[in-house]
Motif scaffolding. Structure first.
Motif, PDB file in Angstrom:
ATOM      1  N   ARG A  80       0.814  -1.362  -0.328  1.00 56.79           N
ATOM      2  CA  ARG A  80       0.151   0.472   0.159  1.00 56.79           C
ATOM      3  C   ARG A  80       0.714   1.281   0.015  1.00 56.79           C
ATOM      4  O   ARG A  80       2.590   1.195   0.841  1.00 56.79           O
ATOM      5  N   GLU A  82       0.674   5.829  -0.351  1.00 54.48           N
ATOM      6  CA  GLU A  82      -0.418   6.360   0.577  1.00 54.48           C
ATOM      7  C   GLU A  82       0.351   7.537   0.432  1.00 54.48           C
ATOM      8  O   GLU A  82       1.917   7.919   0.705  1.00 54.48           O
ATOM      9  N   LYS A  94      -8.462  -6.985   4.446  1.00 56.40           N
ATOM     10  CA  LYS A  94      -9.547  -7.534   3.380  1.00 56.40           C
ATOM     11  C   LYS A  94     -10.821  -6.761   2.663  1.00 56.40           C
ATOM     12  O   LYS A  94     -10.578  -5.765   1.501  1.00 56.40           O
ATOM     13  N   ALA A  95     -10.180  -5.091   3.342  1.00 55.85           N
ATOM     14  CA  ALA A  95     -11.338  -3.989   3.015  1.00 55.85           C
ATOM     15  C   ALA A  95     -10.012  -3.683   1.924  1.00 55.85           C
ATOM     16  O   ALA A  95     -10.195  -3.013   0.877  1.00 55.85           O
ATOM     17  N   TYR A  96      -8.949  -4.136   1.966  1.00 58.41           N
ATOM     18  CA  TYR A  96      -7.158  -3.020   1.531  1.00 58.41           C
ATOM     19  C   TYR A  96      -8.147  -3.784  -0.075  1.00 58.41           C
ATOM     20  O   TYR A  96      -7.731  -3.248  -1.397  1.00 58.41           O
ATOM     21  N   LYS A  98     -10.205  -5.487  -1.452  1.00 58.07           N
ATOM     22  CA  LYS A  98     -11.263  -5.151  -2.258  1.00 58.07           C
ATOM     23  C   LYS A  98     -10.912  -4.332  -2.825  1.00 58.07           C
ATOM     24  O   LYS A  98     -11.883  -3.559  -3.818  1.00 58.07           O
ATOM     25  N   GLU A  99     -10.913  -2.589  -1.832  1.00 60.57           N
ATOM     26  CA  GLU A  99     -10.590  -1.158  -2.728  1.00 60.57           C
ATOM     27  C   GLU A  99      -9.416  -1.401  -3.451  1.00 60.57           C
ATOM     28  O   GLU A  99      -9.596  -0.339  -4.605  1.00 60.57           O
ATOM     29  N   ALA A 100      -8.042  -2.078  -3.161  1.00 61.18           N
ATOM     30  CA  ALA A 100      -6.899  -1.868  -4.300  1.00 61.18           C
ATOM     31  C   ALA A 100      -7.237  -2.002  -5.286  1.00 61.18           C
ATOM     32  O   ALA A 100      -6.823  -1.994  -6.533  1.00 61.18           O
ATOM     33  N   LYS A 102     -10.092  -2.404  -7.338  1.00 60.73           N
ATOM     34  CA  LYS A 102     -10.733  -0.754  -8.291  1.00 60.73           C
ATOM     35  C   LYS A 102      -9.747   0.444  -8.678  1.00 60.73           C
ATOM     36  O   LYS A 102      -9.509   0.047  -9.945  1.00 60.73           O
ATOM     37  N   GLY A 103      -7.947  -0.102  -8.025  1.00 60.89           N
ATOM     38  CA  GLY A 103      -7.201   1.204  -9.381  1.00 60.89           C
ATOM     39  C   GLY A 103      -6.456   0.776  -9.651  1.00 60.89           C
ATOM     40  O   GLY A 103      -6.378   0.542 -11.154  1.00 60.89           O
ATOM     41  N   ARG A 106      -9.123  -0.361 -13.044  1.00 57.58           N
ATOM     42  CA  ARG A 106      -8.741   1.250 -13.619  1.00 57.58           C
ATOM     43  C   ARG A 106      -8.040   1.378 -14.826  1.00 57.58           C
ATOM     44  O   ARG A 106      -7.866   1.949 -15.572  1.00 57.58           O
ATOM     45  N   ALA A 133     -11.769 -12.299   0.524  1.00 59.09           N
ATOM     46  CA  ALA A 133     -11.011 -11.714  -0.808  1.00 59.09           C
ATOM     47  C   ALA A 133     -11.483 -12.449  -1.632  1.00 59.09           C
ATOM     48  O   ALA A 133     -11.970 -10.889  -2.835  1.00 59.09           O
TER      49      ALA A 133
END
Length: 304
Positions: A80, A82, A94-96, A98-100, A102-103, A106, A133
């Motif tokens: 990660r 930032e 899991k949260a990261y 499922k968010e990552a 998307k990037g 894209r 995840a």
């Protein structure tokens, strides 16, 4: 080019893939190299969100416009970055994940990833959460399959036991035979494929070791002098129909658990040599035994 099934999945990858991390620093040249690889039968591209802070994924995405369905596309997650902070932090939550994803979707200009890989891992991770995840992303159709990229036998064993990974990416070459100790047999037993990265050992297993300056440093438990001697012995197996580096590329593929090697290439010349390894004969069992007789059966000292 020969294609091999990745684990028990419905993905069939070219035995020679392209590791995109070492592509040219020039965007257009990188895109041209990807197109050249595809023209030569490569259908397996490996990148990661880590590489050049996402730019590598962007370049791969641009290169695949109009070609996406002809390619098995792999990328990775877990590191990660930032804005405003130095370096990367490890986040297998899991949260990261499922968010990552998307990037990555894209940047890659696609709505699915064929092979999504955890880019590392430790026994201290929330492994079941990480697996959840990937399983949810698979159910959602965002990814087709998942695997891990790791050189840690203790982590690999946990994912083999607890998840539905189809592949493990790890370093494997004539100079780094550590996977032969236990990992390859474990993967073969469970129908999981290895993707071999570093098959040329940072270019040491190529002609440049004999024609250029001597290696400035050792590699794992090999000294510079031992590297040169080993490469000379490999070169003795080469001939008009195959080069030294092509023999080195075929060595990992001699093991039935290995589905693909993913050498990097920073020039078109390197790319042509690498993809040319698909057109040379497999190593015979006698040749494999000979290579093993003058190389070292390295073992893992950590993360056992």
């Amino acid at each position: 080019m020969k294609k091999n099934r990745l684990g028990r999945s419905d993905l069939y990858v070219s035995e020679i893939g392209l590791g995109c991390m070492s592509l040219s620093r020039d965007e257009q040249e990188s895109i041209r190299m990807i197109h050249a690889a595809l023209d030569r039968g490569v259908n397996f591209l490996d990148t990661a969100d880590l590489y050049r802070q996402g730019r590598n994924e962007e370049w791969v995405g641009k290169a695949l416009k109009g070609k996406r369905h002809d390619v098995i596309l792999a990328t990775k997650v877990g590191n990660r970055w930032e804005p405003g902070k130095d370096g990367w932090s490890w986040d297998p939550s899991k949260a990261y994940i499922k968010e990552a994803v998307k990037g990555s979707l894209r940047r890659l200009q696609t709505d699915y990833i064929d092979l999504y890989q955890l880019h590392g891992g430790t026994l201290d991770d929330p492994i079941d959460e990480t697996i959840d995840a990937f399983e949810e992303l698979k159910q959602e159709g965002v990814i087709r399959c998942y695997g891990i990229s790791s050189i840690r036998p203790n982590v690999i064993r946990e994912y083999v036991k607890r998840s539905n990974i189809v592949s493990v990416m790890m370093q494997y070459s004539v100079l780094d035979r550590r996977p032969e100790e236990t990992v390859l047999s474990l993967l073969q037993e469970h129908g999981i494929s290895m993707i071999a990265r570093g098959p040329l050992a940072q270019g040491l297993l190529s002609e440049r070791t004999l024609t250029g300056p001597a290696p400035a440093a050792g590699y794992l438990d090999y000294s510079p002098v031992e590297i040169v001697e080993l490469v000379r012995r490999l070169a003795a197996l080469a001939g008009e129909d195959r080069s030294l580096s092509q023999i080195a590329l075929r060595y990992p593929l001699a093991h039935p658990a290995v589905a693909a090697v993913i050498p990097g290439a920073s020039s078109t010349e390197q790319l042509l040599t690498n993809t040319g390894a698909a057109r040379v004969p497999d190593l015979t069992q006698d040749e494999v035994k000979l290579i093993r007789s003058f190389s070292r059966a390295n073992v893992y000292t950590l993360h056992r």
